[in-house]
Each structure stands twice: as structure tokens, then as C-alpha cells.
Design a protein around this motif. Structure first.
Motif, PDB file in Angstrom:
ATOM      1  N   ARG A   7       0.819  -1.223   0.000  1.00  0.00           N
ATOM      2  CA  ARG A   7       0.000   0.000   0.000  1.00  0.00           C
ATOM      3  C   ARG A   7       0.848   1.266   0.000  1.00  0.00           C
ATOM      4  O   ARG A   7       0.516   2.243  -0.691  1.00  0.00           O
ATOM      5  CB  ARG A   7      -0.928  -0.017   1.206  1.00  0.00           C
ATOM      6  CG  ARG A   7      -1.829   1.206   1.327  1.00  0.00           C
ATOM      7  CD  ARG A   7      -2.796   1.026   2.485  1.00  0.00           C
ATOM      8  NE  ARG A   7      -3.646   2.180   2.674  1.00  0.00           N
ATOM      9  CZ  ARG A   7      -4.581   2.272   3.631  1.00  0.00           C
ATOM     10  NH1 ARG A   7      -4.766   1.260   4.470  1.00  0.00           N
ATOM     11  NH2 ARG A   7      -5.314   3.367   3.759  1.00  0.00           N
ATOM     12  N   PHE A   8       1.937   1.261   0.776  1.00  0.00           N
ATOM     13  CA  PHE A   8       2.719   2.476   0.951  1.00  0.00           C
ATOM     14  C   PHE A   8       4.030   2.475   0.166  1.00  0.00           C
ATOM     15  O   PHE A   8       4.842   3.384   0.312  1.00  0.00           O
ATOM     16  CB  PHE A   8       2.987   2.712   2.443  1.00  0.00           C
ATOM     17  CG  PHE A   8       1.722   2.787   3.257  1.00  0.00           C
ATOM     18  CD1 PHE A   8       0.858   3.860   3.113  1.00  0.00           C
ATOM     19  CD2 PHE A   8       1.377   1.770   4.139  1.00  0.00           C
ATOM     20  CE1 PHE A   8      -0.324   3.937   3.848  1.00  0.00           C
ATOM     21  CE2 PHE A   8       0.200   1.831   4.870  1.00  0.00           C
ATOM     22  CZ  PHE A   8      -0.654   2.915   4.722  1.00  0.00           C
ATOM     23  N   GLY A   9       4.246   1.462  -0.649  1.00  0.00           N
ATOM     24  CA  GLY A   9       5.461   1.404  -1.448  1.00  0.00           C
ATOM     25  C   GLY A   9       6.709   1.174  -0.621  1.00  0.00           C
ATOM     26  O   GLY A   9       7.759   1.770  -0.879  1.00  0.00           O
ATOM     27  N   GLY A  10       6.600   0.297   0.384  1.00  0.00           N
ATOM     28  CA  GLY A  10       7.733   0.046   1.268  1.00  0.00           C
ATOM     29  C   GLY A  10       8.961  -0.455   0.525  1.00  0.00           C
ATOM     30  O   GLY A  10       8.863  -1.316  -0.350  1.00  0.00           O
ATOM     31  N   THR A  11      10.116   0.092   0.883  1.00  0.00           N
ATOM     32  CA  THR A  11      11.378  -0.327   0.273  1.00  0.00           C
ATOM     33  C   THR A  11      12.287  -1.048   1.261  1.00  0.00           C
ATOM     34  O   THR A  11      13.206  -1.745   0.859  1.00  0.00           O
ATOM     35  CB  THR A  11      12.138   0.890  -0.277  1.00  0.00           C
ATOM     36  OG1 THR A  11      12.509   1.754   0.820  1.00  0.00           O
ATOM     37  CG2 THR A  11      11.300   1.672  -1.272  1.00  0.00           C
ATOM     38  N   HIS A  12      12.021  -0.866   2.562  1.00  0.00           N
ATOM     39  CA  HIS A  12      12.953  -1.367   3.577  1.00  0.00           C
ATOM     40  C   HIS A  12      12.162  -1.914   4.766  1.00  0.00           C
ATOM     41  O   HIS A  12      11.223  -1.282   5.247  1.00  0.00           O
ATOM     42  CB  HIS A  12      13.859  -0.220   4.048  1.00  0.00           C
ATOM     43  CG  HIS A  12      14.786  -0.599   5.159  1.00  0.00           C
ATOM     44  ND1 HIS A  12      15.838  -1.470   4.982  1.00  0.00           N
ATOM     45  CD2 HIS A  12      14.817  -0.233   6.470  1.00  0.00           C
ATOM     46  CE1 HIS A  12      16.488  -1.606   6.134  1.00  0.00           C
ATOM     47  NE2 HIS A  12      15.887  -0.875   7.052  1.00  0.00           N
ATOM     48  N   GLY A  13      12.531  -3.115   5.210  1.00  0.00           N
ATOM     49  CA  GLY A  13      11.904  -3.711   6.385  1.00  0.00           C
ATOM     50  C   GLY A  13      12.345  -5.143   6.525  1.00  0.00           C
ATOM     51  O   GLY A  13      12.763  -5.778   5.551  1.00  0.00           O
ATOM     52  N   GLY A  14      12.263  -5.654   7.732  1.00  0.00           N
ATOM     53  CA  GLY A  14      12.706  -7.028   7.937  1.00  0.00           C
ATOM     54  C   GLY A  14      12.409  -7.524   9.329  1.00  0.00           C
ATOM     55  O   GLY A  14      11.561  -6.980  10.044  1.00  0.00           O
ATOM     56  N   GLY A  15      13.134  -8.561   9.723  1.00  0.00           N
ATOM     57  CA  GLY A  15      12.940  -9.167  11.022  1.00  0.00           C
ATOM     58  C   GLY A  15      13.676 -10.486  11.095  1.00  0.00           C
ATOM     59  O   GLY A  15      14.435 -10.842  10.184  1.00  0.00           O
ATOM     60  N   PRO A  16      13.465 -11.227  12.156  1.00  0.00           N
ATOM     61  CA  PRO A  16      14.102 -12.546  12.278  1.00  0.00           C
ATOM     62  C   PRO A  16      13.457 -13.571  11.351  1.00  0.00           C
ATOM     63  O   PRO A  16      12.407 -13.316  10.760  1.00  0.00           O
ATOM     64  CB  PRO A  16      13.884 -12.905  13.753  1.00  0.00           C
ATOM     65  CG  PRO A  16      12.692 -12.119  14.160  1.00  0.00           C
ATOM     66  CD  PRO A  16      12.725 -10.851  13.367  1.00  0.00           C
ATOM     67  N   SER A  17      14.066 -14.735  11.262  1.00  0.00           N
ATOM     68  CA  SER A  17      13.596 -15.772  10.333  1.00  0.00           C
ATOM     69  C   SER A  17      12.148 -16.162  10.567  1.00  0.00           C
ATOM     70  O   SER A  17      11.409 -16.456   9.613  1.00  0.00           O
ATOM     71  CB  SER A  17      14.481 -17.015  10.444  1.00  0.00           C
ATOM     72  OG  SER A  17      15.683 -16.841   9.723  1.00  0.00           O
ATOM     73  N   PHE A  18      11.711 -16.177  11.830  1.00  0.00           N
ATOM     74  CA  PHE A  18      10.358 -16.658  12.080  1.00  0.00           C
ATOM     75  C   PHE A  18       9.313 -15.766  11.413  1.00  0.00           C
ATOM     76  O   PHE A  18       8.215 -16.232  11.077  1.00  0.00           O
ATOM     77  CB  PHE A  18      10.088 -16.791  13.593  1.00  0.00           C
ATOM     78  CG  PHE A  18       9.682 -15.513  14.281  1.00  0.00           C
ATOM     79  CD1 PHE A  18       8.360 -15.069  14.224  1.00  0.00           C
ATOM     80  CD2 PHE A  18      10.609 -14.779  15.003  1.00  0.00           C
ATOM     81  CE1 PHE A  18       7.973 -13.914  14.874  1.00  0.00           C
ATOM     82  CE2 PHE A  18      10.232 -13.609  15.650  1.00  0.00           C
ATOM     83  CZ  PHE A  18       8.906 -13.176  15.588  1.00  0.00           C
ATOM     84  N   ALA A  19       9.629 -14.480  11.202  1.00  0.00           N
ATOM     85  CA  ALA A  19       8.677 -13.582  10.549  1.00  0.00           C
ATOM     86  C   ALA A  19       8.448 -14.002   9.103  1.00  0.00           C
ATOM     87  O   ALA A  19       7.311 -13.991   8.602  1.00  0.00           O
ATOM     88  CB  ALA A  19       9.186 -12.148  10.603  1.00  0.00           C
ATOM     89  N   TYR A  20       9.518 -14.389   8.431  1.00  0.00           N
ATOM     90  CA  TYR A  20       9.392 -14.848   7.049  1.00  0.00           C
ATOM     91  C   TYR A  20       8.674 -16.197   6.988  1.00  0.00           C
ATOM     92  O   TYR A  20       7.875 -16.436   6.085  1.00  0.00           O
ATOM     93  CB  TYR A  20      10.778 -14.917   6.412  1.00  0.00           C
ATOM     94  CG  TYR A  20      11.410 -13.555   6.244  1.00  0.00           C
ATOM     95  CD1 TYR A  20      11.159 -12.786   5.106  1.00  0.00           C
ATOM     96  CD2 TYR A  20      12.240 -13.019   7.223  1.00  0.00           C
ATOM     97  CE1 TYR A  20      11.720 -11.531   4.961  1.00  0.00           C
ATOM     98  CE2 TYR A  20      12.804 -11.761   7.083  1.00  0.00           C
ATOM     99  CZ  TYR A  20      12.539 -11.018   5.950  1.00  0.00           C
ATOM    100  OH  TYR A  20      13.083  -9.759   5.811  1.00  0.00           O
ATOM    101  N   ASP A  21       8.952 -17.063   7.971  1.00  0.00           N
ATOM    102  CA  ASP A  21       8.248 -18.341   8.024  1.00  0.00           C
ATOM    103  C   ASP A  21       6.747 -18.137   8.220  1.00  0.00           C
ATOM    104  O   ASP A  21       5.923 -18.815   7.596  1.00  0.00           O
ATOM    105  CB  ASP A  21       8.800 -19.215   9.165  1.00  0.00           C
ATOM    106  CG  ASP A  21      10.154 -19.818   8.838  1.00  0.00           C
ATOM    107  OD1 ASP A  21      10.378 -20.139   7.652  1.00  0.00           O
ATOM    108  OD2 ASP A  21      10.989 -19.958   9.749  1.00  0.00           O
ATOM    109  N   LEU A  22       6.378 -17.196   9.093  1.00  0.00           N
ATOM    110  CA  LEU A  22       4.961 -16.914   9.325  1.00  0.00           C
ATOM    111  C   LEU A  22       4.275 -16.454   8.046  1.00  0.00           C
ATOM    112  O   LEU A  22       3.161 -16.873   7.734  1.00  0.00           O
ATOM    113  CB  LEU A  22       4.809 -15.831  10.398  1.00  0.00           C
ATOM    114  CG  LEU A  22       4.720 -16.276  11.860  1.00  0.00           C
ATOM    115  CD1 LEU A  22       4.608 -15.064  12.768  1.00  0.00           C
ATOM    116  CD2 LEU A  22       3.543 -17.212  12.077  1.00  0.00           C
ATOM    117  N   CYS A  23       4.954 -15.578   7.308  1.00  0.00           N
ATOM    118  CA  CYS A  23       4.373 -15.087   6.058  1.00  0.00           C
ATOM    119  C   CYS A  23       4.173 -16.230   5.061  1.00  0.00           C
ATOM    120  O   CYS A  23       3.145 -16.294   4.367  1.00  0.00           O
ATOM    121  CB  CYS A  23       5.266 -14.005   5.447  1.00  0.00           C
ATOM    122  SG  CYS A  23       5.283 -12.454   6.369  1.00  0.00           S
TER     123      CYS A  23
END
Length: 389
Positions: A248-264
Motif C-alpha cells: 500500500r505504501f510502497g515500502g522499500t525497507h523492512g525485515g525481522g528474524p527468520s520466524f517472521a518470514y516463516d509466518l508469512c
């Protein structure tokens, strides 16, 4: 470059470009927003309030996710009060959350507790050693107090905050972080991620942890860019909110630990994928725990139909004792992997796997940030490990 965070925000507030803002998302929707000039004014008002109450030591910050925390954090800096961010008490989870909070309070010995009115009402239910400091609800501070602010002298060696470790394996330990530590690390993050005022940061990370505070809140101010923050609970309940905000906002930067990507990966439904556009996401950093090759591969494959590029994945490593980032990959390089002998790893060495050996894929966490030296030390002998150990 500013030598302290007070001068940094003051410069952003006065540069006249109109760029830069922080917006809090509630259930994925914009709830409140500060321009940098509005954040500066709110911080000056809170600082003036603290000065009028003669608060000059350490202040425990107990806030729910939102702009009140950000304003209070900068208000502490503007008053030369050492901020101690921590997770606020919750009436239904006091038994689980109190031990960590009490450990932090016992260690930091705050002169005051800064919070909002709703949480301040809980003070009477807490143990004396946590309830005894002065509790101040800064959401009631009149913004007109900004005009009464007295700027303090602040140098790079002055402490900005006590950053407590997660306490997942031991009692939380406070790391003394100075203005100079933060400015140096923010400059390193900007350089390693190639960030500028044109970027858009989207963060769900807890503001009382180093990654959420420094990258999610302070880095956008340092780079002068737009930022969007949401509550960790909002992300955990619906991980797609994070990716929808990037879309929605055109995000270019963001992240987190591995579990965040696993959740997605696990929560992505076909109807979700059809609504996402992740082409703008340039630096999707993965840090704070072992970076897993399988997680990176599956995330890239799952969200490729949404325009996500595997080269945007950015493995990195950091810790509170190093302010935040210590090593990082190269932007647009993607992950760099190496197969090693699984048996060799058990012996503490990285060896090429033999023809019949089980291989394990390791992901590089990049290179050291500028002006930083990394040594691999044997904890018993305190001698440098040999290459490959």
C-alpha cells in the motif's frame, strides 16, 4: 553529520524539505502520524515537562506500540534523561511479564516511569519496587510546553539509553548506549542498506528491542524518510498486514528474524497473494537468529508472483552489545551460501562435505560494518580461532 540524536531530529524538523514522517498503523490502517517537525515539537513538550519535574536520571518507558512511545523516547533525549524501554505490564498477563520487567527495574533503578494514562492506572497493582518511582503519564502533556524547553548540552559520549537484552536465556542485561554509538550505527545501517530520504520503512518490530527501536524508528529519522510502524501483535495475528502495508505504501525497507518470514510463508493464501505488489521492497533483511537457507528459498518462491525479487533478501547479524548491526550483506546480492559437512560442524569446523557426507547449507551474514573488527574467540582459552573454526 549530527553528533547526537537531539541535533539530528532538530535538523530534520527545520530543514524545510517537508520529507520524512512516522505513521502508526492500527490493524493495517493509518491511525496517527507525525511529521518530523511535529515529532520535534512533541518531544520538546515532554522534555519541558520532565525538566519541570526535575527528572534527570533514568526513566523506564512503558508504552503500548504507537507514537506516544516515540515522542517520549525523544522527549527523554531532549531532557538528557536516560531512556530505558521495556514491555509494559498487561493486566491479564502480569504473572508472565512481571519477572522480566522487575529484573529491568531492579537493574536500571529508574527515577521515573513514563507511560500513558491507561497504563499508569496499573501502578497500584504492581510490587513496590516497580511502583515506587514517580509514574508520569506523558499523553496528558500540553504541547504548548514545547516553547519552555531548555536545550541541554549533549555530546557523543553521553548515554542515550539502556538497551536491555531479550532475557531469553538469562536475566536481561542492560547495555549502555551513547549518542555516539547510535549515530555511528545509524550511519552504518544507512550505508549498508543504501538508504536515503526516498526510502519507505515498514516495521512491525517491538520498539523496546534494539532492532525495532534503532532500525524501525531511529533510522528513518537519520535517513529522513517516511516510516510506518505497526504493533507486533498486529503482525503476529495477521502476518499479511506487514506485506499489505509494504504494498500500500510502497515500502522499500523492512525485515525481522527468520520466524517472521516463516509466518508469512505459512499464512499466505492465494487470495492474499493476488493483492500483493512487492516490487518496491529493496532490502528485506533477515537477522537476530540463524538465517536459514530453506526459509529464504521458500519466501522468494512464495512471493515471486507478487514481484518480490530474491536478490532483495538481506542476511545480517547484530546484537544489543554492538548497538545493532555488526555485519550485513551487499544490497541486491541476495544470500550467499556455502555447503559444509554437517559432521564437521558438530566438531566446530567448517569443512567441504565428502561425497558420502551429509551437507548443511550455511548462509553468510555478510561483512563487518565500517570501523568494526570482528574476532572469533575460543571462550575457554580466549585465543583466536583458526580460519574455518
Amino acid at each position: 553529520m549530527a553528533s547526537n540524536l537531539i541535533d539530528l531530529l532538530r535538523h530534520r524538523a527545520e530543514d524545510g524539505s517537508g520529507r520524512g514522517s512516522v505513521t502508526f498503523l492500527e490493524d493495517g490502517e493509518p491511525q496517527d502520524s507525525f511529521s518530523f517537525s511535529e515529532l520535534d515539537r512533541r518531544a520538546r513538550a515532554i522534555a519541558s515537562f520532565l525538566q519541570s519535574h526535575d527528572i534527570g536520571g533514568r526513566a523506564l518507558l512503558l508504552f503500548p506500540p504507537g507514537l506516544d512511545f516515540i515522542a517520549a523516547f525523544f522527549g527523554c533525549l531532549y531532557a538528557k534523561v536516560i531512556a530505558v524501554p521495556a514491555y509494559p505490564p498487561h493486566p491479564s498477563r502480569l504473572e508472565r511479564t512481571l519477572p522480566r520487567l522487575l529484573a529491568i527495574a531492579d537493574s536500571a533503578r529508574p527515577e521515573a516511569v513514563l507511560t500513558i494514562t491507561k497504563i499508569a492506572a496499573l501502578a497500584g497493582e504492581l510490587p513496590e519496587r516497580l511502583a515506587s518511582p514517580r509514574w508520569l503519564a506523558v499523553d496528558q502533556v500540553d504541547s504548548s510546553l514545547a516553547d519552555e524547553w531548555i536545550p541541554p548540552s549533549a555530546g557523543p559520549d553521553d548515554l542515550a539509553l539502556l538497551q536491555y537484552t531479550s532475557g531469553s536465556t538469562a536475566t536481561p542485561k542492560g547495555v549502555m548506549v551513547s549518542h555516539g554509538n547510535l549515530i555511528h550505527n545509524l550511519h552504518a545501517i544507512q550505508r549498508m542498506f543504501a538508504l536515503s530520504a526516498d526510502d519507505v520503512s515498514v516495521s512491525w518490530l517491538p520498539s523496546f528491542h534494539d532492532m525495532g527501536l534503532i532500525d524501525g524508528i531511529l533510522q528513518p529519522v537519520f535517513s529522513g524518510c517516511e516510516s510506518y510502524v505497526m504493533s507486533p501483535a498486529g503482525f503476529l495475528q495477521r502476518p499479511m498486514r506487514w506485506l499489505q502495508a509494504i504494498t500500500r505504501f510502497g515500502g522499500t525497507h523492512g525485515g525481522g528474524p527468520s520466524f517472521a518470514y516463516d509466518l508469512c510463508i505459512h499464512r499466505a493464501r492465494p487470495e492474499d497473494l493476488a493483492t500483493l505488489d512487492l516490487r518496491t521492497w529493496r532490502t528485506a533483511y533477515n537477522g537476530a537468529e540463524p538465517v536459514r537457507a530453506e526459509t529464504l528459498r521458500r519466501f522468494a518462491e512464495t512471493f515471486a508472483p507478487c514481484g518480490f525479487r530474491a536478490a532483495s533478501l538481506y542476511p545480517c547479524y547484530g546484537l544489543a552489545e554492538g548497538t545493532l548491526i555488526v555485519t550485513g550483506a551487499t544490497v541486491d546480492e541476495g544470500d550467499v551460501s556455502r555447503s559444509v559437512s554437517a559432521e564437521g560442524l558438530k566438531q566446530g569446523v567448517a569443512l567441504e562435505p565428502g561425497p558420502q557426507e551429509v551437507a548443511q547449507v550455511l548462509i553468510s551474514s555478510g561483512r563487518a560494518i565500517p570501523d568494526t573488527r570482528i574476532a572469533i574467540i575460543d571462550p575457554e582459552t580466549r585465543l583466536h580461532k583458526a580460519p574455518g573454526e
